[in-house]
Design an enzyme around this catalytic site. Structure first.
Site, PDB file in Angstrom:
ATOM      1  N   ASP A 129       8.795  -5.298  -3.002  1.00  0.00           N
ATOM      2  CA  ASP A 129       7.532  -6.053  -3.026  1.00  0.00           C
ATOM      3  C   ASP A 129       7.576  -7.007  -4.217  1.00  0.00           C
ATOM      4  OD1 ASP A 129       4.470  -5.411  -1.657  1.00  0.00           O
ATOM      5  OD2 ASP A 129       4.589  -6.760  -3.392  1.00  0.00           O
TER       6      ASP A 129
ATOM      7  N   ASP B  31       6.635  -6.262   6.086  1.00  0.00           N
ATOM      8  CA  ASP B  31       5.194  -5.978   6.002  1.00  0.00           C
ATOM      9  C   ASP B  31       4.610  -6.830   4.872  1.00  0.00           C
ATOM     10  OD1 ASP B  31       2.729  -4.797   6.371  1.00  0.00           O
ATOM     11  OD2 ASP B  31       3.208  -3.007   5.199  1.00  0.00           O
TER      12      ASP B  31
ATOM     13  N   GLU C 157       0.821  -1.227   0.000  1.00  0.00           N
ATOM     14  CA  GLU C 157       0.000   0.000   0.000  1.00  0.00           C
ATOM     15  C   GLU C 157       0.849   1.269   0.000  1.00  0.00           C
ATOM     16  OE1 GLU C 157       0.001  -2.313   2.434  1.00  0.00           O
ATOM     17  OE2 GLU C 157      -1.988  -2.684   3.244  1.00  0.00           O
TER      18      GLU C 157
ATOM     19  N   ASP D 163      11.157 -11.009  -4.988  1.00  0.00           N
ATOM     20  CA  ASP D 163      10.876 -11.748  -3.764  1.00  0.00           C
ATOM     21  C   ASP D 163      11.787 -11.201  -2.649  1.00  0.00           C
ATOM     22  OD1 ASP D 163      10.012 -13.960  -2.044  1.00  0.00           O
ATOM     23  OD2 ASP D 163      12.048 -14.698  -2.359  1.00  0.00           O
ATOM     24  N   GLY D 164      11.180 -10.878  -1.510  1.00  0.00           N
ATOM     25  CA  GLY D 164      11.919 -10.261  -0.411  1.00  0.00           C
ATOM     26  C   GLY D 164      13.026 -11.140   0.139  1.00  0.00           C
TER      27      GLY D 164
ATOM     28  N   PRO E 159       2.814 -16.368  -1.324  1.00  0.00           N
ATOM     29  CA  PRO E 159       4.173 -15.948  -1.691  1.00  0.00           C
ATOM     30  C   PRO E 159       5.106 -15.667  -0.510  1.00  0.00           C
ATOM     31  CG  PRO E 159       2.642 -14.100  -1.884  1.00  0.00           C
ATOM     32  CD  PRO E 159       1.824 -15.287  -1.446  1.00  0.00           C
TER      33      PRO E 159
HETATM   34  N1  SAM Z   1      -0.814  -5.293   6.341  1.00  0.00           N
HETATM   35  C1  SAM Z   1      -0.676  -6.558   5.736  1.00  0.00           C
HETATM   36  C2  SAM Z   1      -1.126  -7.706   6.554  1.00  0.00           C
HETATM   37  O1  SAM Z   1      -1.806  -7.487   7.536  1.00  0.00           O
HETATM   38  O2  SAM Z   1      -0.838  -8.861   6.201  1.00  0.00           O
HETATM   39  C3  SAM Z   1       0.526  -6.683   4.891  1.00  0.00           C
HETATM   40  C4  SAM Z   1       0.401  -5.583   3.890  1.00  0.00           C
HETATM   41  S1  SAM Z   1       1.165  -5.538   2.381  1.00  0.00           S
HETATM   42  C5  SAM Z   1      -0.130  -5.183   1.245  1.00  0.00           C
HETATM   43  C6  SAM Z   1       1.594  -7.169   1.901  1.00  0.00           C
HETATM   44  C7  SAM Z   1       2.491  -7.139   0.676  1.00  0.00           C
HETATM   45  O3  SAM Z   1       3.440  -8.187   0.803  1.00  0.00           O
HETATM   46  C8  SAM Z   1       1.777  -7.353  -0.659  1.00  0.00           C
HETATM   47  O4  SAM Z   1       1.895  -6.195  -1.448  1.00  0.00           O
HETATM   48  C9  SAM Z   1       2.488  -8.559  -1.292  1.00  0.00           C
HETATM   49  O5  SAM Z   1       2.665  -8.447  -2.678  1.00  0.00           O
HETATM   50  C10 SAM Z   1       3.810  -8.540  -0.523  1.00  0.00           C
HETATM   51  N2  SAM Z   1       4.534  -9.824  -0.469  1.00  0.00           N
HETATM   52  C11 SAM Z   1       4.030 -11.050  -0.190  1.00  0.00           C
HETATM   53  N3  SAM Z   1       5.013 -11.972  -0.264  1.00  0.00           N
HETATM   54  C12 SAM Z   1       6.169 -11.303  -0.550  1.00  0.00           C
HETATM   55  C13 SAM Z   1       7.513 -11.705  -0.769  1.00  0.00           C
HETATM   56  N4  SAM Z   1       7.879 -12.986  -0.714  1.00  0.00           N
HETATM   57  N5  SAM Z   1       8.421 -10.742  -1.047  1.00  0.00           N
HETATM   58  C14 SAM Z   1       8.062  -9.434  -1.139  1.00  0.00           C
HETATM   59  N6  SAM Z   1       6.801  -9.007  -0.970  1.00  0.00           N
HETATM   60  C15 SAM Z   1       5.856  -9.919  -0.668  1.00  0.00           C
END
Ligand code: SAM
Length: 314
Positions: free
Chosen positions: A112, A162, A92, A144-145, A171
């Site tokens: 992200d 996050d 976000e 990928d993080g 993911p």
């Molecule tokens: N506030 C949230 C919650 O309560 O779970 C997390 C918010 S944020 C939108 C989550 C983000 O993590 C998403 O945009 C998603 O694409 C990202 N994400 C998921 N797996 C990931 C990974 N392996 N590496 C990087 N980003 C990742």
């Protein structure tokens, strides 16, 4: 008369197959699929716009400040001079917004896995990112993080996680293991801090939170669990601060307020010295569950939550 006043469209937020919270919506603003996940942005009656990924609610416009200030501010305020920050996930742009409030921050790298989430957030969630994607200190990476943390040769004063919860087939489950946390520790500077969202602290669903805490203890000398009540989730949400020595219980509320006034642009709505003390004083049942948890989450058998909602679309 009563019938006319009752909103007719509802969206369902599943916490388990047996617990669902529903929100009345005015409409759907965006619905689409990326290579990673299903993306929905809807306008709710009570809590404004919300982001939903694979049927999992991420955050709501009206109270996202609670979650994002809680995730970001304790770590940045505790650090003596946070300059270089990495955010893993954070679609976000609201965690990024909180980081960029700090005058000391010179570089914020946000990693992200899904560029489509950022594209949608940029367009439809302006109050969440508040222009932070375009700040000259921001570097956006779509990757990928885990890969990023393993491969980067940069180090950071604060690393913030996050990401979505560790769902089976999702993911993010590889970013909750001891092996990943060891890579994170290596990429932190000498006084570095690591802050993560770690699922709910609801008494019926403490497994993920306690396992994350136990796993972090294998890797970091300082592990400090905390939680904030998020009204739109109708539950407390758990976070964890892991450090190489700094201790959030050793800073006074006066010092926190002083650092906020010296370092932060604009006014925080959730976090200050008094809130800090409330955050880090968890109720007895949570402290007891953390103490009793023995399981360490490892790559060989990573923790994966069952998808709580309807069957995930292929
Ligand atoms: N506030 C949230 C919650 O309560 O779970 C997390 C918010 S944020 C939108 C989550 C983000 O993590 C998403 O945009 C998603 O694409 C990202 N994400 C998921 N797996 C990931 C990974 N392996 N590496 C990087 N980003 C990742």
């Amino acid at each position: 008369m009563l019938k006319k006043d009752v909103p007719s469209r509802w969206i369902y937020d599943y916490f388990s197959p047996f617990e669902v919270h529903k929100h009345a919506i005015k409409g759907t603003i965006y619905h689409g699929y990326s290579e990673i996940q299903e993306i929905v942005i809807a306008e709710s009656h009570s809590f404004g716009r919300c982001l939903i990924l694979d049927n999992e609610f991420q955050s709501f416009e009206v109270d996202e400040f609670v979650y994002h200030e809680a995730l970001v501010q304790p770590a940045l305020i505790l650090h003596p001079e946070p300059t270089k920050i990495a955010i893993i996930g954070g679609g976000e742009g609201a965690a990024l917004r909180e980081v960029l409030r700090h005058k000391t921050v010179k570089k914020a790298v946000m990693v992200d896995i899904d560029d489509k989430v950022i594209e949608c957030s940029r367009k439809y969630l302006p109050s969440f990112h508040n222009g932070s994607f375009s700040d000259e200190r921001t570097k956006l990476v779509f990757k990928d993080g885990r890969k990023f943390i393993e491969e980067t040769d940069e180090t950071f004063d604060v690393i913030i996680i996050d990401i979505t919860c560790p769902l089976e087939g999702g993911p993010s489950f590889k970013l909750f293991t001891q092996e990943f946390y060891e890579h994170v520790r290596q990429k932190l500077t000498a006084q570095g801090l690591f802050s993560i969202q770690a699922s709910t602290t609801s008494p019926i669903s403490l497994h993920t939170y306690t396992v994350v805490n136990r796993t972090l203890k294998e890797v970091f000398p300082g592990v400090f669990p905390y939680a904030a009540y998020v009204p739109s989730f109708a539950m407390y949400w758990g976070f964890c601060l892991a450090t190489k020595g700094l201790d959030p219980n050793q800073i006074t509320k006066e010092d926190i307020d002083k650092r906020i006034s010296e370092r932060i642009k604009g006014e925080l709505r959730f976090y200050d010295g008094t809130t800090h003390q409330a955050l880090f004083n968890l109720p007895k049942y949570v402290r007891k569950a953390i103490k009793e948890q023995k399981h360490i989450n490892r790559d060989s058998e990573p923790l994966m939550e069952k998808y709580p909602g309807l069957v995930k679309k292929e």
